[in-house]
Design a protein around this motif. Sequence first.
Motif, PDB file in Angstrom:
ATOM      1  N   ASP A 146      -6.085  15.168  -4.291  1.00  0.00           N
ATOM      2  CA  ASP A 146      -6.113  15.741  -5.639  1.00  0.00           C
ATOM      3  C   ASP A 146      -6.675  14.740  -6.647  1.00  0.00           C
ATOM      4  O   ASP A 146      -7.426  15.109  -7.563  1.00  0.00           O
ATOM      5  CB  ASP A 146      -4.702  16.160  -6.066  1.00  0.00           C
ATOM      6  CG  ASP A 146      -4.179  17.329  -5.252  1.00  0.00           C
ATOM      7  OD1 ASP A 146      -4.992  18.006  -4.589  1.00  0.00           O
ATOM      8  OD2 ASP A 146      -2.950  17.547  -5.254  1.00  0.00           O
ATOM      9  N   PHE A 147      -6.299  13.466  -6.477  1.00  0.00           N
ATOM     10  CA  PHE A 147      -6.802  12.413  -7.369  1.00  0.00           C
ATOM     11  C   PHE A 147      -8.315  12.296  -7.265  1.00  0.00           C
ATOM     12  O   PHE A 147      -9.027  12.218  -8.278  1.00  0.00           O
ATOM     13  CB  PHE A 147      -6.122  11.081  -7.021  1.00  0.00           C
ATOM     14  CG  PHE A 147      -6.772   9.880  -7.660  1.00  0.00           C
ATOM     15  CD1 PHE A 147      -6.532   9.570  -8.999  1.00  0.00           C
ATOM     16  CD2 PHE A 147      -7.625   9.067  -6.925  1.00  0.00           C
ATOM     17  CE1 PHE A 147      -7.145   8.471  -9.582  1.00  0.00           C
ATOM     18  CE2 PHE A 147      -8.231   7.961  -7.507  1.00  0.00           C
ATOM     19  CZ  PHE A 147      -7.992   7.673  -8.841  1.00  0.00           C
TER      20      PHE A 147
ATOM     21  N   PRO B 292      -0.009   7.506  -9.093  1.00  0.00           N
ATOM     22  CA  PRO B 292       1.382   7.433  -8.641  1.00  0.00           C
ATOM     23  C   PRO B 292       2.362   7.521  -9.810  1.00  0.00           C
ATOM     24  O   PRO B 292       2.046   7.110 -10.929  1.00  0.00           O
ATOM     25  CB  PRO B 292       1.447   6.062  -7.944  1.00  0.00           C
ATOM     26  CG  PRO B 292       0.047   5.820  -7.481  1.00  0.00           C
ATOM     27  CD  PRO B 292      -0.826   6.406  -8.543  1.00  0.00           C
ATOM     28  N   THR B 293       3.527   8.030  -9.542  1.00  0.00           N
ATOM     29  CA  THR B 293       4.524   8.313 -10.583  1.00  0.00           C
ATOM     30  C   THR B 293       4.856   7.088 -11.420  1.00  0.00           C
ATOM     31  O   THR B 293       5.078   7.202 -12.633  1.00  0.00           O
ATOM     32  CB  THR B 293       5.813   8.856  -9.927  1.00  0.00           C
ATOM     33  OG1 THR B 293       5.470   9.976  -9.118  1.00  0.00           O
ATOM     34  CG2 THR B 293       6.815   9.280 -10.987  1.00  0.00           C
TER      35      THR B 293
ATOM     36  N   GLU C 183       2.355  13.911   1.987  1.00  0.00           N
ATOM     37  CA  GLU C 183       2.465  14.068   0.537  1.00  0.00           C
ATOM     38  C   GLU C 183       1.528  13.099  -0.179  1.00  0.00           C
ATOM     39  O   GLU C 183       0.862  13.458  -1.153  1.00  0.00           O
ATOM     40  CB  GLU C 183       3.917  13.820   0.109  1.00  0.00           C
ATOM     41  CG  GLU C 183       4.159  14.054  -1.363  1.00  0.00           C
ATOM     42  CD  GLU C 183       5.619  13.859  -1.746  1.00  0.00           C
ATOM     43  OE1 GLU C 183       5.878  13.653  -2.938  1.00  0.00           O
ATOM     44  OE2 GLU C 183       6.482  13.925  -0.843  1.00  0.00           O
ATOM     45  N   GLU C 184       1.462  11.855   0.325  1.00  0.00           N
ATOM     46  CA  GLU C 184       0.574  10.866  -0.279  1.00  0.00           C
ATOM     47  C   GLU C 184      -0.888  11.237  -0.056  1.00  0.00           C
ATOM     48  O   GLU C 184      -1.737  11.074  -0.950  1.00  0.00           O
ATOM     49  CB  GLU C 184       0.868   9.478   0.313  1.00  0.00           C
ATOM     50  CG  GLU C 184      -0.069   8.370  -0.147  1.00  0.00           C
ATOM     51  CD  GLU C 184       0.005   8.095  -1.643  1.00  0.00           C
ATOM     52  OE1 GLU C 184      -0.930   7.471  -2.167  1.00  0.00           O
ATOM     53  OE2 GLU C 184       0.992   8.517  -2.282  1.00  0.00           O
ATOM     54  N   GLU C 185      -1.218  11.739   1.129  1.00  0.00           N
ATOM     55  CA  GLU C 185      -2.587  12.164   1.401  1.00  0.00           C
ATOM     56  C   GLU C 185      -3.002  13.297   0.464  1.00  0.00           C
ATOM     57  O   GLU C 185      -4.144  13.332  -0.019  1.00  0.00           O
ATOM     58  CB  GLU C 185      -2.712  12.608   2.862  1.00  0.00           C
ATOM     59  CG  GLU C 185      -2.665  11.463   3.867  1.00  0.00           C
ATOM     60  CD  GLU C 185      -2.796  11.939   5.302  1.00  0.00           C
ATOM     61  OE1 GLU C 185      -2.977  13.160   5.503  1.00  0.00           O
ATOM     62  OE2 GLU C 185      -2.711  11.101   6.208  1.00  0.00           O
TER      63      GLU C 185
ATOM     64  N   GLN D 224       0.842  -1.184   0.000  1.00  0.00           N
ATOM     65  CA  GLN D 224       0.000   0.000   0.000  1.00  0.00           C
ATOM     66  C   GLN D 224       0.879   1.236   0.000  1.00  0.00           C
ATOM     67  O   GLN D 224       1.915   1.274   0.649  1.00  0.00           O
ATOM     68  CB  GLN D 224      -0.896   0.023   1.249  1.00  0.00           C
ATOM     69  CG  GLN D 224      -1.740  -1.223   1.439  1.00  0.00           C
ATOM     70  CD  GLN D 224      -2.707  -1.436   0.279  1.00  0.00           C
ATOM     71  OE1 GLN D 224      -2.940  -0.528  -0.495  1.00  0.00           O
ATOM     72  NE2 GLN D 224      -3.233  -2.631   0.176  1.00  0.00           N
ATOM     73  N   PRO D 225       0.473   2.267  -0.721  1.00  0.00           N
ATOM     74  CA  PRO D 225       1.247   3.512  -0.684  1.00  0.00           C
ATOM     75  C   PRO D 225       1.312   4.064   0.728  1.00  0.00           C
ATOM     76  O   PRO D 225       0.387   3.898   1.511  1.00  0.00           O
ATOM     77  CB  PRO D 225       0.436   4.441  -1.605  1.00  0.00           C
ATOM     78  CG  PRO D 225      -0.400   3.533  -2.451  1.00  0.00           C
ATOM     79  CD  PRO D 225      -0.679   2.341  -1.602  1.00  0.00           C
TER      80      PRO D 225
END
Length: 813
Positions: free
Chosen positions: A165-166, A198-199, A158-160, A152-153
Amino acid sequence: MADLTHGAVDSLLGLLSTAVKDEARLLGGVHRDVQFIKDEMDSMNGFLMHLTKMEGDHDDQLRAWMKQVRDIAYIAEDCIELYRRDLMPAHGGGGLLARLRLLPVYLQTIPARHRLAKEISELKERVREVGERRLRYDVKVPEAARKEAVKQPGQDKEEEKRLEDFRCALEVAGASMRSSLPDEKAEKLFSDVINKLPTILASDKDARKNIRDVLDNCREDGVEFDIIEMFLCALSRYPYATPHDLEDLVQKKLKAGRTKEEMMIFCYSKLSTQQKGCLQYLTAFLQESSISRTSIVRRWVAEGLIGREQGTTHEEAGESCFHELQLRCFVRPKAIGDSGTVKSCIMDKSVREFIINISKSENFVSDMPSHLVRQLRIREIVQGPRPEKPQAGRWSCNICSGDASGEPQPGPDSDIVVASDGGSTAAQDLKEPMDKLVDFLKELPKLYRLNVLDLGGCKGVRKRHLKSICKVAVSLKYLCLRKTDMSRLPARHIEALRLLETLDIRETEVPPADTKNIFLPQLKHLLAGSRDRKKCSLNTVRMPLQIGRMREMETLSHVQVSDDGAELAHVSKLMQLRKLGLVLHGNDHKANSQSLLHVIIELAKCLRSLSIWVSISSSGVSLDMSYGSTFPASSMVLENLEIKGQVSLPSWILNLEQLANLTLIDTQLKDGGIRELGKLQGLRSLRLGINSYSEKYLTFHQGQDEFKALKFLVVEGNNIAQIVFTGAGVAPSLEKIVLDMAVMDDIPFYGLKDLQMLKVIKLRLTGDCSYEMLMKLEGTIAALERRPSFTYSFAFPDKVFEGAKTVVFDAEQ
């Protein structure tokens, strides 16, 4: 299927390891059989672990063998746990006297011990046969590529932010798809969604092309947006090793004309073993209009579907699993609290059908697994209608006797009831739902272990029913009696449930004294209390006198403490306690405050939620929770705090670094007290209930970092005329305001333009308001630059709003 079978065997191995270590308490032959079963299951588990690391579909022969392993694992676990629970006497220590004390128990259980020992011996042979069957039919690990472990990410800030945004980009794209925007505009919006992935995916040209191909396939096949949303969310949550999976999905599977089915299988494949098991369990709720979040999490735990993660409780791990299923759109919120917490959820029709089919497939059966079918049957019974009482015929009598013709006549205990029209009805058709349930439980297989019994909302629950349930379902770990008409809870019956972990008696009429003498050694969650939100009152049961011995307790909410607070000294010993709700009565608030502070200090590093309801003291003395400078507030992990009653807010509350949610009722704060609360740097939600604030204007001041993190503000039941926000930068994170008002004579908000993050305003009126004033408020909000959504409702308990078709109506902008 391999991962689910591996999970079942893993659970059994843990139980077997414990049983083997307890050699002294096993009959000699049983110990050898248990050791053999453990060794065989260890070997099978190694084979299954290898299967879970491989990609590709398993053939029917392999799937059939895995189902046999899983079935034998479930049966073995039930049988051995039954043996350990009921027939292995507790250690009495050394010495002759201790052994003599155990002698009566040993003699009484000899027949049952030998019966179960025989069954364990038979299990040993079945395990041997399953192991030999794999070799006999040459069941092998298929040659396939290894798959990556599900990761899981990370949930850092930063991930939140990326996830937020997603989700925003996905909502906009979804709205465009539903409104049939031109393809060029829709393409641009979905490109923005892909950019927020994700990148590892967003920067991979091949991956981006494959994602676009999948979306094109969906448009051509008319796949609804809910499935597309689930697909994109799966990519957002599980981007690892996915480029290859996407290529396989586009090149092979979608060309078969099964776009919707293959996309759902793709999303399902990105779940962890634990998440798959929990998702399949949701089929037990097919008859429910909504699923309570806390209920499903505790049921997952009781069924053994949740593994404990390092540093968390089983329930916290279950909450994490629920959150993940929600983020991936397998479940969707139905009821959301004012502070943004999901209270209940639903499943889309397509998801329900998919889960049913995948559950059948992975269990290699034509119907759903038996334990889920039984849970559905239980809910079907308890939700069934209660029979109408038949009118007795003029010749019915009290005992079964003969008449002049010599024919027997029915009495009250007869199986035939004579109706007034001369017809007859089978007694089974006239049974109460609870009587039918007891009959159903008695017919369950002898070795079947019923972990969960949810009677929520059932009527006609009597003491005799509870007695029967406690006798035939001794393996229960979860018992819900919420909203039933249960009026007694005899300790001698409920204590037969020695494995019980959750007891929910909220919103029942159970007398306070009925819980006083209860002792349940494995109990983790005791949920009690009936709230009257209109009167802002709470009736509940007494705290068990032996609460200090229930060392597994994690949730104790809400229970009444005696006048002197003596039980609180025992509560301080519960080092697993995460959530505590207390109701304090009497006039000796000084004794209660000292005992309560002792509990808070002792549980500083484990207690995450605290609710204190203080009755009004006839002496007018408030509960003083102040403490010296040595109070360890900064080391506390308290996240949620609710205070109701005459309580003076202590200064140490301002040092609670992790406090995120605060609810106040009857505290009569003034403007200075509100400004003090603004110093709580982590406070996200503030609820000011009835009589919590005594002044006419509730003001939030500019600067000084007041309410820096506040996102949700709820004000209800106060005589507040206006909420005032002064200047730019005030409450910089505030997103939602909910206001309950009795009368609205003027615009109830001032300074909304200074709230840069405001998204939602909800107004609930319980008194008079002119239409012109309401339209003036609506215009004021519509003129704001950010255009937050505005919802208003009227609720009159005694009269219907003139000109409205219903008592409550909403308007959104």
